[in-house]
Design a protein around this motif. Structure first.
Motif, PDB file in Angstrom:
ATOM      1  N   ILE A 194      11.187  -3.633   3.013  1.00 50.98           N
ATOM      2  CA  ILE A 194       9.876  -3.501   2.375  1.00 50.98           C
ATOM      3  C   ILE A 194       9.465  -4.811   1.671  1.00 50.98           C
ATOM      4  O   ILE A 194       8.297  -5.190   1.684  1.00 50.98           O
ATOM      5  CB  ILE A 194       9.808  -2.273   1.436  1.00 50.98           C
ATOM      6  CG1 ILE A 194       8.365  -1.822   1.236  1.00 50.98           C
ATOM      7  CG2 ILE A 194      10.444  -2.515   0.077  1.00 50.98           C
ATOM      8  CD1 ILE A 194       7.804  -0.956   2.303  1.00 50.98           C
ATOM      9  N   ALA A 195      10.442  -5.519   1.098  1.00 47.90           N
ATOM     10  CA  ALA A 195      10.120  -6.775   0.412  1.00 47.90           C
ATOM     11  C   ALA A 195       9.584  -7.822   1.395  1.00 47.90           C
ATOM     12  O   ALA A 195       8.675  -8.588   1.063  1.00 47.90           O
ATOM     13  CB  ALA A 195      11.344  -7.316  -0.319  1.00 47.90           C
ATOM     14  N   VAL A 196      10.141  -7.831   2.603  1.00 49.38           N
ATOM     15  CA  VAL A 196       9.670  -8.772   3.625  1.00 49.38           C
ATOM     16  C   VAL A 196       8.240  -8.413   4.039  1.00 49.38           C
ATOM     17  O   VAL A 196       7.374  -9.277   4.160  1.00 49.38           O
ATOM     18  CB  VAL A 196      10.623  -8.776   4.851  1.00 49.38           C
ATOM     19  CG1 VAL A 196      10.042  -9.590   5.998  1.00 49.38           C
ATOM     20  CG2 VAL A 196      11.990  -9.313   4.441  1.00 49.38           C
ATOM     21  N   ALA A 197       7.999  -7.123   4.207  1.00 48.54           N
ATOM     22  CA  ALA A 197       6.635  -6.679   4.540  1.00 48.54           C
ATOM     23  C   ALA A 197       5.670  -7.032   3.408  1.00 48.54           C
ATOM     24  O   ALA A 197       4.545  -7.457   3.651  1.00 48.54           O
ATOM     25  CB  ALA A 197       6.625  -5.179   4.807  1.00 48.54           C
ATOM     26  N   GLU A 198       6.148  -6.876   2.172  1.00 48.11           N
ATOM     27  CA  GLU A 198       5.284  -7.155   1.013  1.00 48.11           C
ATOM     28  C   GLU A 198       4.962  -8.638   0.879  1.00 48.11           C
ATOM     29  O   GLU A 198       3.918  -8.998   0.345  1.00 48.11           O
ATOM     30  CB  GLU A 198       5.948  -6.645  -0.276  1.00 48.11           C
ATOM     31  CG  GLU A 198       5.833  -5.127  -0.425  1.00 48.11           C
ATOM     32  CD  GLU A 198       6.542  -4.577  -1.658  1.00 48.11           C
ATOM     33  OE1 GLU A 198       7.424  -5.271  -2.206  1.00 48.11           O
ATOM     34  OE2 GLU A 198       6.205  -3.437  -2.054  1.00 48.11           O
ATOM     35  N   ASP A 199       5.869  -9.482   1.344  1.00 45.20           N
ATOM     36  CA  ASP A 199       5.632 -10.921   1.284  1.00 45.20           C
ATOM     37  C   ASP A 199       4.684 -11.397   2.380  1.00 45.20           C
ATOM     38  O   ASP A 199       4.249 -12.541   2.378  1.00 45.20           O
ATOM     39  CB  ASP A 199       6.956 -11.691   1.399  1.00 45.20           C
ATOM     40  CG  ASP A 199       7.708 -11.702   0.083  1.00 45.20           C
ATOM     41  OD1 ASP A 199       7.117 -11.298  -0.935  1.00 45.20           O
ATOM     42  OD2 ASP A 199       8.879 -12.115   0.068  1.00 45.20           O
ATOM     43  N   SER A 200       4.423 -10.542   3.332  1.00 45.49           N
ATOM     44  CA  SER A 200       3.531 -10.928   4.426  1.00 45.49           C
ATOM     45  C   SER A 200       2.305 -10.012   4.396  1.00 45.49           C
ATOM     46  O   SER A 200       2.254  -9.050   3.634  1.00 45.49           O
ATOM     47  CB  SER A 200       4.254 -10.794   5.768  1.00 45.49           C
ATOM     48  OG  SER A 200       4.386  -9.428   6.112  1.00 45.49           O
ATOM     49  N   GLU A 201       1.370 -10.302   5.242  1.00 52.03           N
ATOM     50  CA  GLU A 201       0.159  -9.472   5.335  1.00 52.03           C
ATOM     51  C   GLU A 201       0.475  -8.086   5.903  1.00 52.03           C
ATOM     52  O   GLU A 201      -0.330  -7.158   5.794  1.00 52.03           O
ATOM     53  CB  GLU A 201      -0.894 -10.159   6.213  1.00 52.03           C
ATOM     54  CG  GLU A 201      -1.664 -11.258   5.510  1.00 52.03           C
ATOM     55  CD  GLU A 201      -2.509 -10.730   4.346  1.00 52.03           C
ATOM     56  OE1 GLU A 201      -3.034  -9.611   4.444  1.00 52.03           O
ATOM     57  OE2 GLU A 201      -2.616 -11.454   3.337  1.00 52.03           O
ATOM     58  N   LEU A 202       1.651  -7.967   6.499  1.00 51.52           N
ATOM     59  CA  LEU A 202       2.028  -6.729   7.168  1.00 51.52           C
ATOM     60  C   LEU A 202       1.977  -5.505   6.259  1.00 51.52           C
ATOM     61  O   LEU A 202       1.748  -4.382   6.710  1.00 51.52           O
ATOM     62  CB  LEU A 202       3.433  -6.886   7.756  1.00 51.52           C
ATOM     63  CG  LEU A 202       3.871  -5.805   8.732  1.00 51.52           C
ATOM     64  CD1 LEU A 202       3.007  -5.823   9.978  1.00 51.52           C
ATOM     65  CD2 LEU A 202       5.340  -5.991   9.094  1.00 51.52           C
ATOM     66  N   ILE A 203       2.186  -5.711   4.966  1.00 49.33           N
ATOM     67  CA  ILE A 203       2.200  -4.576   4.049  1.00 49.33           C
ATOM     68  C   ILE A 203       0.832  -3.890   4.009  1.00 49.33           C
ATOM     69  O   ILE A 203       0.753  -2.699   3.673  1.00 49.33           O
ATOM     70  CB  ILE A 203       2.633  -4.999   2.614  1.00 49.33           C
ATOM     71  CG1 ILE A 203       3.006  -3.756   1.769  1.00 49.33           C
ATOM     72  CG2 ILE A 203       1.555  -5.813   1.925  1.00 49.33           C
ATOM     73  CD1 ILE A 203       4.162  -2.942   2.274  1.00 49.33           C
TER      74      ILE A 203
END
Ligand code: C2E
Ligand code: CA
Ligand code: CA
Ligand code: CA
Length: 279
Positions: free
Chosen positions: A76-85
């Motif tokens: 989730i942290a990786v998604a949050e760091d990208s636009e993907l979240i």
């Protein structure tokens, strides 16, 4: 760590390069997972002190084709760091509301509230409010059954924007909880300015009940603060009877944790509900 070579070229630390390409790979895999419908939501029951199940928190899992069920701590942290979240967060909200719509239509589950985690980048989108309203309309969910969980740091990051968005959704009936409460720079001043319904005491404090005296004091203080502000207070990560007893003694009415139930698929929660009194 970047170092300048003799000829002016930049060299990356090889270890860091591996980390960077792994991260890029993970981001790519998450994108594939989203379009390939590999994400699922599990639901962890929330309870009133009197033993009734009052609702649940939606928690995302990745049903990975090779690795099995992967927890959010790994992605989730990786998604949050990208636009993907943003698209992922929207999928979470829609899927949670589709579940909530089914629950509100069945007698045994019609009172269940559903808490949904919202990420900072998702909340800051200009059309966040419009998106939530649209999902509510399309799923037919009664808005007061939906509770959005905002972390303390999200709330504080841009208080004016936070208040404006919360108030617009509040008018529709949507409820709000401050997640991981106690871990940020909580101040009474901002708490009173927000249209809040609930504080969720961070599980790190619950974990230390009876172990670390200062955390006992923090827990008591948060419960007292919530009572004074006329907010519900929920303890998360409750694992032992002793923790529950301490919380109950000090006036906490709502609980979530392994002592009661782990996160589970919706069907399992429905089966569990049949074996306990309904709200
Ligand atoms: P969180 O929002 O603080 O969620 C509570 C976490 O504590 C969950 O971990 C839950 O399974 C775990 N938990 C519940 N009861 C207990 C207990 O008694 N003991 C212990 N040790 N743990 C307990 P999970 O599902 O791994 O989620 C971790 C974090 O990932 C969440 O923390 C949240 O920050 C994030 N997350 C999960 N689902 C979503 C989502 O749908 N959207 C967003 N934006 N973030 C999510
Ligand atoms: Ca949460
Ligand atoms: Ca939390
Ligand atoms: Ca958290």
């Amino acid at each position: 760590v970047k170092s300048q070579g003799r000829n002016g070229l930049c060299f990356f630390d090889p270890q860091m390069q591996v980390a960077i390409s792994q991260r890029a790979q993970l981001e790519n895999d998450l994108q594939v997972a989203l379009s390939g419908r590999q994400f699922v939501l599990h639901y962890q029951p929330q309870w009133h002190l009197d033993g009734h199940m009052v609702g649940a928190e939606a928690l995302i899992r990745w049903q990975h084709p090779q690795r099995g069920l992967v927890g959010p701590g790994n992605f989730i942290a990786v998604a949050e760091d990208s636009e993907l979240i943003v698209p992922l967060g929207h999928w979470i909200l829609r899927t949670a509301c589709e579940q909530l719509a089914r629950w509100q239509d069945a007698p045994a589950t019609r009172h269940l509230q559903l808490s949904v985690n919202v990420s900072a980048r998702q909340f800051r989108q200009r059309d966040f409010v419009a998106r939530v309203v649209e999902v509510l309309r399309e799923t037919g969910v009664r808005p007061h059954l939906l509770k959005l969980e905002l972390t303390e740091s999200l709330v504080l990051d841009d208080v004016a924007d936070t208040i404006a968005k919360m108030e617009m959704l509040k008018t529709k009936g949507v409820r709000f909880s401050v997640d991981d409460f106690g871990t940020g720079y909580s101040s009474l001043a901002y708490l009173t300015r927000l249209p809040l319904d609930q504080l969720k005491i961070d599980q790190s404090f619950i974990h230390n009940i009876g172990v670390k005296h200062t955390d006992d004091v923090i827990v008591q203080t948060i419960i007292g603060m919530a009572q004074n502000l006329q907010l519900d207070v929920l303890a998360e990560g409750v694992e032992t009877e002793a923790q529950k007893d301490f919380l109950a003694l000090h006036g906490c009415h709502f609980y979530q944790g392994y002592l009661f139930a782990r996160p589970m698929p919706a069907a399992q929660l429905e089966a569990l509900l049949e074996s306990v009194p309904a709200d």
